[in-house]
Design a protein around this motif. Sequence first.
Motif, PDB file in Angstrom:
ATOM      1  N   THR A   1       1.474  -1.085  -0.122  1.00  0.00           N
ATOM      2  CA  THR A   1       0.503  -0.439  -0.216  1.00  0.00           C
ATOM      3  C   THR A   1       0.750   1.367  -0.001  1.00  0.00           C
TER       4      THR A   1
ATOM      5  N   GLY B   1       0.970   1.133  -4.058  1.00  0.00           N
ATOM      6  CA  GLY B   1      -0.513   0.944  -4.185  1.00  0.00           C
ATOM      7  C   GLY B   1      -0.784   2.232  -4.397  1.00  0.00           C
ATOM      8  N   TYR B   2      -0.050   3.568  -2.758  1.00  0.00           N
ATOM      9  CA  TYR B   2      -0.748   4.758  -2.804  1.00  0.00           C
ATOM     10  C   TYR B   2       0.127   5.768  -3.570  1.00  0.00           C
TER      11      TYR B   2
END
Length: 329
Positions: A45, A49-50
């Motif tokens: 993440t 992802g971010y």
Amino acid sequence: MARSHTTSEAAPPAIPGHAEALRRKHRNDRLRTLGFLSPWLIGFTVFFGYPLIATVYFSFMHYNQIEPATFVGWRNWKYVFDQMPLFGPALWNTLWLVVVMVALRVAFGIGIGLLITKLKTGVGFFRTAFYLPYLAPPVAATVAFVFLLNPGTGPVNEMLGTIGIDAPNWFNDPNWAKPSLVMLSLWGIGDLMVIFMAALLDVPKEQYEAAELDGAGSWAKFRYVTWPSILPIVMFAVVTGTVQTMQYYTQALVAGKLASGVSIGPGSTIQPGYPDHSTLTVPQLVYSLGFQNFNTGAACVLSLVLFAIAMAVTTLLMRKRAGLLTAED
């Protein structure tokens, strides 16, 4: 008259609290699984992802890292594909390096691995000699290689001149700059050499003995015994090499800067791609747009294009019909 009775199997009596205990057990199992996966989930993440979502977001924004971002729609995408003259050369150079560099590195890694595994004496010396260049930092290795291939004072051109060979200008020639970078990557082939040596030593000797009994020569043994056994390692080397070469940045930038003769000092701006944009890669263009020209939106567009190409190539290579793995593997 006898009366017929129909009997049915009685359901087992419900155990008080059994369903609730089963649900609690399943919930605890899921929480335990998430606990073990949490390091990967957090890393995925935070570091993938971010950043990916933020890159997509800023690709539709005008953002110079100082003022607040403003929505501009597809303007950054149109600028990259229609108005940026260096995007085409940078993409071509990157794809050229991916095809040529990855293929030659895999071929040389297998060849050197085969050579060392066949040696009877001096195995430790040659293994160390081929692996040492890989341990050199990328900048230091590039500086040393540019010095060796210097067209005016480099020892390589001097040795070639003594035997009557007209040596090229290497990093100062647009036609030889990318081949010189490939030679630099082959100089540091130690990582693939070690991987392929381990794979080659893992091939069962019984298969070689059976092939010899069938009258197979060296090429037949490599084709029908060695190659099928190391195919998964070849697959690994091709995929990881493709991803790494799509991010090729440091060596091309340092080599071009040193070959140009411009001194690097505090506050100096490095214009990548010397000579004649022949060593310009997409990651260099991303850095130049994002951190030198503060055009974060266009830099994000280039990053997404590079990511899409890398994902497409990797997916193609991972498929069995790409030819790297057989159906039995």
